[in-house]
Design an enzyme around this catalytic site. Structure first.
Site, PDB file in Angstrom:
ATOM      1  N   GLU A 162      -9.408  62.471  40.455  1.00  0.00           N
ATOM      2  CA  GLU A 162      -9.910  62.005  39.169  1.00  0.00           C
ATOM      3  C   GLU A 162     -11.282  61.377  39.304  1.00  0.00           C
ATOM      4  O   GLU A 162     -11.550  60.636  40.258  1.00  0.00           O
ATOM      5  CB  GLU A 162      -8.957  60.958  38.592  1.00  0.00           C
ATOM      6  CG  GLU A 162      -8.838  61.020  37.096  1.00  0.00           C
ATOM      7  CD  GLU A 162      -8.055  62.235  36.658  1.00  0.00           C
ATOM      8  OE1 GLU A 162      -8.606  62.989  35.817  1.00  0.00           O
ATOM      9  OE2 GLU A 162      -6.934  62.428  37.123  1.00  0.00           O
ATOM     10  N   THR A 163     -12.144  61.697  38.358  1.00  0.00           N
ATOM     11  CA  THR A 163     -13.394  60.974  38.154  1.00  0.00           C
ATOM     12  C   THR A 163     -13.352  60.364  36.770  1.00  0.00           C
ATOM     13  O   THR A 163     -13.117  61.056  35.781  1.00  0.00           O
ATOM     14  CB  THR A 163     -14.616  61.891  38.289  1.00  0.00           C
ATOM     15  OG1 THR A 163     -14.683  62.406  39.626  1.00  0.00           O
ATOM     16  CG2 THR A 163     -15.903  61.135  37.988  1.00  0.00           C
TER      17      THR A 163
END
Length: 261
Positions: A46-47
């Protein structure tokens, strides 16, 4: 353009534990393709991105292959970044997201508590794909955004090696294995059947938006301890109050830097 970036290990007190998230503090929203490209380049599950708008922060989350509607560990990491690097004077932050208003509160013990919408799962017939993909016999299945597969024991959850190729066609983002725990109220493992980079997620806050109401009803209690039994392991203190789920955990910083685009 230079963008501050932080990599934070969330839902852990220990570096290299929990779930790592890359967090980008943006001055304004970039186009979606650039956000997706940064997530691909970061190569993490995840970003998270946030932009300050008045008294709140707009937040979005991108996996390397797509944007998602809710992410717990990247929200926890975003709150950690805000509290520790942007505005140390505040104790609570409000996020605006595709899943509505989310809040994060800094606790006196150093943990952060997330205020998320509850997503109670409904019973569904056990799909044939689940029977075929698992060596353990499932007790039952339940679904909201994700599918929850209840197994008999913590050992079954820990030792299961699901055949994710058989689960790809199921219409759910995450495949969750869960059972009662030995040293926690419940345990889980979470898989993304379409996840090329990381099929098993280390610690999945958003999955607990469904796991907490599920186990709260089953165990007849509103405060629970949860463990995610991934290789990196994660621990969450959970509470349910009406239609809200509260998830508390720690975070550890790994790196700070800049992206230049």
């Amino acid at each position: 353009m230079k963008i501050p970036i932080y990599q934070i290990d969330a839902f852990t007190k220990t570096l290299f534990g929990g779930n790592p998230a890359a967090i980008c503090h943006l001055p304004y929203w970039l186009d979606d393709q650039t956000l997706q490209n940064i997530a691909i380049e970061n190569n993490l599950a995840e970003t998270g991105y946030f932009v300050k708008k008045g008294d709140i922060y707009e937040i979005r989350w991108f996996m390397p292959h797509a944007e998602i509607d809710l992410c717990g560990h990247a929200t926890l990491a975003s709150a950690f970044v805000i509290f520790n690097y942007i505005d140390s004077a505040i104790n609570e932050v409000t996020f605006s997201s595709k899943s509505g208003i989310l809040k994060a509160k800094k606790e006196e013990n150093g943990s952060i508590t997330l205020d998320f919408p509850s997503r109670p799962p409904a019973p569904v017939k056990i799909p044939d794909e689940v029977f075929n993909a698992l060596k353990s016999k499932p007790i039952a299945t339940f679904a909201a955004r994700d599918i929850i597969i209840e197994l008999c024991s913590e050992e079954d959850v820990l030792n299961e090696i699901p055949d994710l190729s058989l689960l790809k066609k199921l219409p759910y983002l995450c495949i969750i294995l869960t059972s009662k725990g030995r040293n926690a109220d419940f345990v889980s493992r979470v898989f993304d059947a379409n996840g090329i980079i990381q099929p098993e997620d280390p610690v999945t806050g958003s999955a607990h938006a469904s796991l907490v109401p599920f186990w709260a009803e089953r165990l007849n209690k509103t405060t629970l301890k949860a463990q995610q039994l991934s290789a990196r392991k994660g621990e969450l203190d959970c509470k349910i109050d009406g239609d809200r789920v509260f998830l508390s955990g720690y975070s550890v910083p790994y790196l700070t830097g800049e992206i230049e685009i």
